[in-house]
Every structure is written in structure tokens, then in C-alpha cells.
Design a protein around this motif. Structure first.
Motif, mmCIF file in Angstrom:
data_model
loop_
_atom_site.group_PDB
_atom_site.id
_atom_site.type_symbol
_atom_site.label_atom_id
_atom_site.label_comp_id
_atom_site.label_asym_id
_atom_site.label_seq_id
_atom_site.Cartn_x
_atom_site.Cartn_y
_atom_site.Cartn_z
ATOM 1 N N ARG A 106 54.939 47.547 27.360
ATOM 2 C CA ARG A 106 53.505 47.712 27.548
ATOM 3 C C ARG A 106 52.984 46.696 28.565
ATOM 4 N NH1 ARG A 106 53.125 44.529 22.648
ATOM 5 N NH2 ARG A 106 51.649 42.842 23.041
ATOM 6 N N ASN B 148 55.517 55.402 25.963
ATOM 7 C CA ASN B 148 55.090 56.786 25.751
ATOM 8 C C ASN B 148 54.680 57.492 27.032
ATOM 9 O OD1 ASN B 148 55.573 56.855 22.989
ATOM 10 N ND2 ASN B 148 53.607 55.892 22.554
ATOM 11 N N ASP B 149 54.632 56.783 28.126
ATOM 12 C CA ASP B 149 54.315 57.392 29.415
ATOM 13 C C ASP B 149 55.356 56.940 30.439
ATOM 14 O OD1 ASP B 149 53.190 58.659 31.565
ATOM 15 O OD2 ASP B 149 51.165 57.913 31.192
ATOM 16 N N ASP C 27 50.505 51.723 27.274
ATOM 17 C CA ASP C 27 51.765 52.000 26.579
ATOM 18 C C ASP C 27 52.757 52.599 27.571
ATOM 19 O OD1 ASP C 27 53.860 52.842 25.018
ATOM 20 O OD2 ASP C 27 52.593 53.772 23.486
ATOM 21 N N THR D 286 59.692 50.037 34.179
ATOM 22 C CA THR D 286 60.475 50.688 33.124
ATOM 23 C C THR D 286 61.136 49.711 32.154
ATOM 24 O OG1 THR D 286 62.359 50.829 34.629
ATOM 25 C CG2 THR D 286 60.920 52.771 34.482
ATOM 26 N N LYS E 41 46.185 55.909 32.186
ATOM 27 C CA LYS E 41 46.664 56.674 31.047
ATOM 28 C C LYS E 41 46.962 55.769 29.855
ATOM 29 C CE LYS E 41 48.920 59.800 34.244
ATOM 30 N NZ LYS E 41 50.180 60.336 34.689
ATOM 31 N N GLY E 42 46.713 56.266 28.657
ATOM 32 C CA GLY E 42 47.146 55.608 27.427
ATOM 33 C C GLY E 42 46.561 54.238 27.167
ATOM 34 N N SER F 251 56.881 58.453 32.868
ATOM 35 C CA SER F 251 56.690 58.798 34.290
ATOM 36 C C SER F 251 55.748 57.799 34.968
ATOM 37 C CB SER F 251 56.178 60.225 34.451
ATOM 38 O OG SER F 251 54.896 60.359 33.881
ATOM 39 N N PHE F 252 54.724 57.372 34.251
ATOM 40 C CA PHE F 252 53.803 56.374 34.798
ATOM 41 C C PHE F 252 54.505 55.028 34.943
ATOM 42 C CE2 PHE F 252 49.913 53.615 34.451
ATOM 43 C CZ PHE F 252 49.348 54.021 35.653
#
Length: 182
Positions: A43, A28-29, A25, A39, A2-3, A31-32
Motif C-alpha cells: 500500500r 487489490n489493484d 491498496d 509492485t 483508485k481504492g 494493474s495500477f
């Protein structure tokens, strides 16, 4: 993944070369980022085997507090093809904190399989502490090589952190590495 975005980056500590990379990124994600247990990072810059052209894939994790311009606020993980007495193998390296001279057997998780490794902490060529993970069994090496040959990305779990290595160009790098020397 993703992203992902395409860009250019100069990775400090890697001969000052610039590479094309994919940037994940993590802000902006969320949950990923939680799924990978990344966390605390903003990036992940992912550099493939085909980009480095030196038998390595790298992931640079940039902390949320960093602007990404200095190596002090990022952690680099590397998957690298190495020469061993039994032929080529793959090992992993990080400059994340470790205690010099500390060497022990442990397990890392590659895709969804536990693989037995030797974790060894020592000084790299630049004099920095580095933790190297060397696969100990033929079955573990064969499984890991198969994952890198068959997938675009290979998730490798070091303790609780999952690092998404790009496998793009691995097959060619592996085949080139195994060529006999004159």
C-alpha cells in the motif's frame, strides 16, 4: 485515485504525530501498482500538505512483507516547500538508499515533464541517510509549483518508481510560506 480509504496513521520519524491519510491498496489493484512500478509494496499511505500543516506532503510505501508498524519495512517520500535565496521552492526527499556525499545532476519526471534536479545524499536531522532532490532551474520550479497548485495529485517519477503526492493544501502552504518575516 483508485481504492483510496480514509484512516489514521502514526508516521514514525515525523515527531510521533498522527495524521489523517489516504491509503492506496496496491494489492487489490495490481494493474495500477504496475503502472506506478510499485509492485513490491502492499500500500501507499498518502498524507497531504493540509494534514501535515508544515509545508510537506508525504507518501509512505509499505512493503508486502511488512505489517506497516515499523519504519524498517517502509520507504517515505516527501515533497516539501523550502526557503531559497530566490524565494520559496519545492524539493523532494527520500530515505531510500544512497551513498553519503554523493551529489550529481539528474532528471526527475513531474507529471509528464522532465525537470533538472540536484540529487544530494547526506544525513538528516535524525542522523539517517536521506536523498534530497533540489530543482535547479526557475522554469522547473515554476512548472512544479503550477502542477501542485492545479492538481489534486502530482505524480513524480524517481528513476523507475512513480510517487503520487497529494497536492491538497499546497496553494495555502505555498502562500503562507512566502509571507515576509518580521
Amino acid at each position: 485515485m483508485k481504492g483510496l480509504m480514509i484512516g489514521m496513521i502514526a508516521v514514525l520519524g515525523f515527531c510521533g504525530k498522527s495524521f489523517a491519510y489516504e491509503s492506496l491498496d496496491l494489492l487489490n489493484d495490481a494493474s495500477f501498482a504496475r503502472e506506478l512500478n510499485l509492485t513490491q509494496f502492499s500500500r501507499a499511505d498518502i498524507i497531504s500538505f493540509s494534514e501535515t500543516r508544515n509545508g510537506a506532503s508525504m507518501v509512505r510505501l509499505v512493503t508486502k512483507e511488512s505489517n506497516g508498524n515499523d519504519g524498517q519495512e517502509s520507504i517515505i517520500y516527501k515533497a516539501r516547500i523550502l526557503s531559497a535565496s530566490s524565494g520559496p521552492t519545492i524539493a523532494f526527499k527520500t530515505r531510500e538508499s544512497c551513498r553519503e556525499g554523493n551529489s550529481f545532476e539528474t532528471v526527475i519526471r513531474i507529471k509528464e515533464q522532465n525537470v533538472k534536479v540536484l540529487s544530494d545524499c547526506g544525513r538528516d536531522d535524525g542522523g539517517d541517510l536521506a536523498n534530497v532532490f533540489i530543482i535547479l532551474t526557475d522554469a522547473g520550479r515554476d512548472y512544479t509549483v503550477r502542477q501542485f497548485k492545479d492538481r489534486n495529485y502530482v505524480p513524480v517519477q524517481f528513476q523507475d518508481r512513480i510517487i503520487p503526492f497529494s497536492a491538497t493544501g499546497f496553494r495555502e502552504a505555498w502562500d503562507d510560506f512566502g509571507q515576509p518575516a518580521l
